[in-house]
Design an enzyme around this catalytic site. Structure first.
Site, PDB file in Angstrom:
ATOM      1  N   LYS A  41     -28.499 -17.399 -33.383  1.00  0.00           N
ATOM      2  CA  LYS A  41     -28.261 -17.045 -31.974  1.00  0.00           C
ATOM      3  C   LYS A  41     -29.367 -16.181 -31.382  1.00  0.00           C
ATOM      4  O   LYS A  41     -29.594 -16.197 -30.179  1.00  0.00           O
ATOM      5  CB  LYS A  41     -26.911 -16.331 -31.829  1.00  0.00           C
ATOM      6  CG  LYS A  41     -26.879 -14.945 -32.441  1.00  0.00           C
ATOM      7  CD  LYS A  41     -25.483 -14.342 -32.409  1.00  0.00           C
ATOM      8  CE  LYS A  41     -25.507 -12.959 -33.064  1.00  0.00           C
ATOM      9  NZ  LYS A  41     -24.182 -12.441 -33.355  1.00  0.00           N
ATOM     10  N   ARG A 136     -14.398  -4.481 -32.935  1.00  0.00           N
ATOM     11  CA  ARG A 136     -14.653  -5.682 -32.154  1.00  0.00           C
ATOM     12  C   ARG A 136     -13.591  -6.690 -32.585  1.00  0.00           C
ATOM     13  O   ARG A 136     -12.413  -6.430 -32.348  1.00  0.00           O
ATOM     14  CB  ARG A 136     -16.098  -6.175 -32.319  1.00  0.00           C
ATOM     15  CG  ARG A 136     -16.524  -7.072 -31.150  1.00  0.00           C
ATOM     16  CD  ARG A 136     -17.971  -7.539 -31.244  1.00  0.00           C
ATOM     17  NE  ARG A 136     -18.184  -8.474 -32.342  1.00  0.00           N
ATOM     18  CZ  ARG A 136     -19.376  -8.993 -32.650  1.00  0.00           C
ATOM     19  NH1 ARG A 136     -20.447  -8.660 -31.948  1.00  0.00           N
ATOM     20  NH2 ARG A 136     -19.512  -9.829 -33.664  1.00  0.00           N
TER      21      ARG A 136
HETATM   22  C1  LIG Z   1     -24.378 -11.814 -34.517  1.00  0.00           C
HETATM   23  C2  LIG Z   1     -23.427 -11.842 -35.649  1.00  0.00           C
HETATM   24  C3  LIG Z   1     -23.902 -11.774 -36.954  1.00  0.00           C
HETATM   25  C4  LIG Z   1     -25.366 -11.583 -37.266  1.00  0.00           C
HETATM   26  O1  LIG Z   1     -25.716 -10.244 -37.059  1.00  0.00           O
HETATM   27  P1  LIG Z   1     -27.187  -9.694 -37.339  1.00  0.00           P
HETATM   28  O2  LIG Z   1     -27.051  -8.234 -37.131  1.00  0.00           O
HETATM   29  O3  LIG Z   1     -28.096 -10.335 -36.370  1.00  0.00           O
HETATM   30  O4  LIG Z   1     -27.552 -10.035 -38.740  1.00  0.00           O
HETATM   31  C5  LIG Z   1     -22.976 -11.870 -37.985  1.00  0.00           C
HETATM   32  N1  LIG Z   1     -21.663 -12.015 -37.727  1.00  0.00           N
HETATM   33  C6  LIG Z   1     -21.176 -12.066 -36.482  1.00  0.00           C
HETATM   34  C7  LIG Z   1     -19.708 -12.218 -36.286  1.00  0.00           C
HETATM   35  C8  LIG Z   1     -22.028 -11.980 -35.406  1.00  0.00           C
HETATM   36  O5  LIG Z   1     -21.542 -12.035 -34.162  1.00  0.00           O
END
Ligand SMILES: *Cc1c(COP(=O)(O)O)cnc(C)c1O
Length: 365
Positions: A41, A136
């Site tokens: 993403k 969250r």
């Molecule tokens: C964005 C996200 C990740 C990845 O996080 P990073 O800090 O970029 O490694 C993992 N799990 C969820 C649920 C996320 O939203």
């Protein structure tokens, strides 16, 4: 319609450097029995970027946006696709069609996914998210968590309960510690006792949990991490915590922009004080006449001005408006001229914006 053939601003993605970072992280995790979901993403799922994950040893390709998983599916990716944002009820049919696995925390969505999976003759895999205090997503009521797990296992023929996971360091600024990981494992084991089998996946988090791997203190039963930043940008763990991650490339993505004006100008604005473009009245320091460059891109493209870093350390960013970046180039050794290209390193949050801007060209090298 005629296509514009402008070349700047552009983001350049070095595919070899990206692949190298994926390999470095995946091998370190694999050594400790941890599979990686490669999270795409951060760069909005640029297709050639996705293919580097496909060519690697990561276990899943993961993102929060279904559109990007669709891109991966269209590319013919063979790795299982993981949706890491709790699905919208309204996208359940697409989730089942496109994603192999999704993270979940709502029974109504889970039931809808089951219904759609039965309709589409598929088994959709779910990971239940556990709220461990970062506030969250995830089940806060742990009885509800266990009840839901048992319900999926026993009643929902279209779903497979793949495991549980958690997320820390996103909203509540809560650290990924061995204690939090052990708490997650405890809930996994409670579920396992109820359903009479082992869960396949216990997913401990993202980049912020990776230091536990670096230090070799990740509790044994954590066997999955969903990793974005430390593969794609690889700055956070060094800048926030001082970890040595010199085995990773920090310039996988570079932003380039063109100089459209270059003049000596006063540093203190002249005239009656008024609001700037953002309805603020700024403070300005009078440093006399200095050489300034305007670059052709702006806040519309990068959003966070303070997170751009010119690769020429003698350039300082003095401001930006929607479509202009204003730079002080007085102290530069380089004698810049109009038409020259300036380079900027990006932060993770800036990368997501520039790769999402229709004005910024994406070039894969
Ligand atoms: C964005 C996200 C990740 C990845 O996080 P990073 O800090 O970029 O490694 C993992 N799990 C969820 C649920 C996320 O939203």
């Amino acid at each position: 319609m005629n296509k514009l053939d402008y070349q700047y601003p552009r983001v350049e993605l070095d595919l070899k450097k990206l692949k190298c970072n994926i390999d470095q992280i995946v091998s370190r995790c694999k050594d400790q029995g941890i599979g990686v979901a490669g999270v795409i993403k951060g760069f909005n799922g640029i297709p050639k970027g996705i293919m580097q994950y496909e060519a690697s040893d990561c276990d899943y390709i993961a993102t929060s946006r279904l559109e990007q998983l669709q891109t991966a599916a269209n590319l013919g990716v063979t790795k299982p696709l993981m949706l890491i944002r709790i699905p919208m009820l309204s996208e359940a049919a697409d989730v089942v069609r496109i994603a192999d696995v999704s993270l979940n925390s709502e029974i109504s969505v889970i039931k809808k996914l089951n219904e759609e999976a039965e309709k589409q003759n598929k088994i959709h895999k779910v990971i239940l998210m556990v709220e461990l205090g970062d506030l969250r997503e995830g089940f806060w009521d742990k009885e509800e968590l266990i009840k839901t797990a048992v319900y999926i296992e026993k009643e929902l023929k279209g779903l497979k309960l793949l495991g549980i996971g958690t997320n820390l360091g996103c909203y509540g600024s809560i650290a990924s510690t061995p204690e939090k990981m052990n708490e997650l494992i405890e809930y996994a084991e409670k579920i396992e006792k109820e359903i009479g089998r082992k869960l396949d996946v216990i997913s401990g988090g993202g980049t912020r949990a990776f230091p536990l791997v670096l230090k070799g203190i990740m509790p044994k039963r954590i066997n999955n991490l969903r990793i974005g930043e430390v593969i794609v940008i690889a700055k956070e763990l060094e800048e926030l915590y001082g970890y040595d991650i010199s085995f990773l490339n920090q310039d996988t993505f570079i932003l380039k922009a063109e100089i459209i004006e270059l003049k000596g100008k006063p540093t203190y604005p002249i005239g009656e004080k008024d609001y700037n473009a953002f309805r603020e009245v700024d403070e300005y320091e009078d440093r006399g006449i200095r050489k300034r460059a305007l670059a052709a891109l702006g806040i519309v493209d990068f959003v966070f001005t303070d997170q751009l870093k010119p690769t020429d350390a003698n350039i300082s960013i003095i401001g930006a408006s929607s479509d202009h970046l204003i730079l002080d180039v007085e102290d530069c050794k380089e004698n810049y001229k109009v038409g020259d290209i300036l380079e900027f390193k990006l932060s993770y949050s800036t990368l997501v914006n520039v790769t999402n801007s229709p004005n910024v060209k994406i070039i894969c090298k």
